[in-house]
Design an enzyme around this catalytic site. Structure first.
Site, PDB file in Angstrom:
ATOM      1  N   GLY A   7      41.101 102.252  17.301  1.00 55.87           N
ATOM      2  CA  GLY A   7      41.224 101.519  18.542  1.00 55.87           C
ATOM      3  C   GLY A   7      42.693 101.784  18.987  1.00 55.87           C
ATOM      4  CD  GLU A 167      43.831  89.730  38.459  1.00 53.13           C
ATOM      5  OE1 GLU A 167      44.858  89.294  38.140  1.00 53.13           O
ATOM      6  OE2 GLU A 167      43.135  90.752  37.764  1.00 53.13           O
TER       7      GLU A 167
END
Length: 429
Positions: A7, A167
């Site tokens: 990751g 947002e």
């Protein structure tokens, strides 16, 4: 000593960067993409405000001139703790220490219709699909023959009233206010077609009351329909079904309602807890193991006195855990005492619209233009690469001054689409 990191998000990259100068460690980063990207700004990619390249950076470019760093492109299939290897879809890698930092994926809460048809936004690929869908819907809306058909293409339902949902709603409302009316003269009421739906009683639930009220006020002023205390129950046949019995016809359900940790096959079932997170001790060591660690959104750490129910799944936790684990592995190598993780909460922020933002910092909260400026600064600093910082700053400056970002391109690099175009060309010949 071989370290494999799975990751390349905030946790993985900060861990790798912190160890990159220590040649006693040979580090291999595994990721299904060949680039690191900045998730907090994905919604601006999805709304055609910035380029994907503004918030992404190739891993191999990061690792230039670092002899102890390697990149392996692949997806994790299984962890084999008994022989210290991991299997990926592109090969098997041995390790002395394994660091899991795969983050989260979208959680659909078992709603099959939503899982099949909703538009998530956790990756750059998903953000681009969302962008294409929204732009295509507007093209179809101006050609619609009936009001019902037009409304279906124009209606946008955003599920989730957290920072991402707020947002996204604000950015879409401004897109309609500043851009849609100029480029799509047939559309005069874009903002009124945006619905922000949340199961809770307020927007921005983890933030202060001041931030919550400001978010609701600004969005409603922009024309967004804010629907609270009402979860989405299903999405089928072009309709969003709400818990109160209402339905909204739409071709675009944007899902920002929750996340779940990515799977880590091979770990003992007893170390997996709620939200599929991995139980770790105060050093981020996976319970029941000696050389496997988990970081960031993927882990559940219950040892921090200030966060007895676990840390919030935010970037700062991942960044701080990654940096501390790097130091602790050095201490482990030198037989020194390890330092337990204690999260330093630096606050939270959300941008609502142009010149409007909210910020909760330790000890005080503020809103408005100053909060908006601080938000911009805070979101440029963590970007990888000086060039990305400068390009994003310029893109923002140009877009905010002109109210006219120029990235509304419908690009569909889809194999099926390309094949259909080839067949059409051959037919025409």
């Amino acid at each position: 000593m071989k370290i494999v990191v799975v990751g390349g998000g905030f946790a993985g990259i900060n861990f790798v960067k912190s160890l990159s100068h220590d040649k006693q460690f040979e580090i291999t980063l595994v990721d299904k993409n060949n680039y690191h990207f900045f998730p907090p700004l994905l919604y601006q990619v999805a709304t055609a405000f910035i380029e994907p390249s503004n918030i992404s950076h190739p891993f191999r470019r990061m690792f230039q001139h670092k002899d102890n760093l390697r990149f392996h492109m692949g997806s994790l299939i299984r962890i084999n703790p008994e022989n210290n290897t991991i299997e990926t879809d592109t090969g098997i890698l041995p390790y002395d220490y394994l660091v899991l930092a795969m983050g989260t994926e979208t959680n659909y809460f078992g709603i099959e219709g939503v899982a099949q048809k909703a538009l998530p936004m956790k990756t750059i690929d998903e953000a681009l699909v969302l962008r294409n869908q929204l732009l295509m819907n507007m093209e179809k809306a101006v050609r619609a023959k009936t009001k019902e058909e037009r409304d279906c293409y124009l209606n946008i339902v955003i599920a989730g009233g957290g920072p991402t949902g707020v947002e996204l709603a604000g950015m879409l409302a401004e897109l309609g206010q500043y851009t849609a009316e100029k480029e799509y003269p047939e559309i005069k009421d874009f903002g009124s077609h945006i619905y922000l739906v949340d199961a809770g009683p307020v927007l921005l639930a983890p933030m202060s009351t001041k931030a919550q009220k400001e978010a609701a006020h600004v969005l409603e002023k922009l024309g967004v329909n804010v629907i609270l205390n009402t979860p989405v129950k299903d999405y089928r046949d072009g309709k969003v079904f709400l818990a109160d019995g209402r339905t909204i016809e739409t071709n675009a359900l944007l899902w920002a309602s929750g996340v779940i940790a990515r799977e880590a096959p091979g770990l003992a079932p007893e170390v997996i807890t709620r939200g599929r997170r991995i139980l770790v001790n105060e050093y981020n060591q996976v319970q029941g193991t000696t050389n496997i660690f988990a970081l960031g959104d993927q882990c559940m750490q219950l040892s921090d006195p200030k966060f007895p129910k676990g840390h919030p799944q935010v970037a700062q936790v991942a960044i701080q855990q990654g940096a501390l684990l790097a130091k602790n592995l050095k201490r482990l190598k030198d037989n020194e005492t390890l330092k337990p993780f204690r999260y330093n909460d630096k606050g939270s922020m959300a941008i609502i619209s142009k010149y409007k933002a909210v910020a909760d910092l330790p000890g005080f909260s503020f809103k408005g233009f100053f909060a908006w400026m601080v938000w911009l600064f805070i979101h440029i600093i963590p970007l990888v690469g000086f060039r990305n910082k400068m390009r994003l700053a310029f893109s923002w400056m140009w877009s905010f001054i002109t109210n006219d970002p120029t990235l509304r391109l419908i690009i569909r690099p889809n194999a099926a689409t390309i094949q259909k175009e080839k067949e059409a060309e051959l037919h025409n010949v």
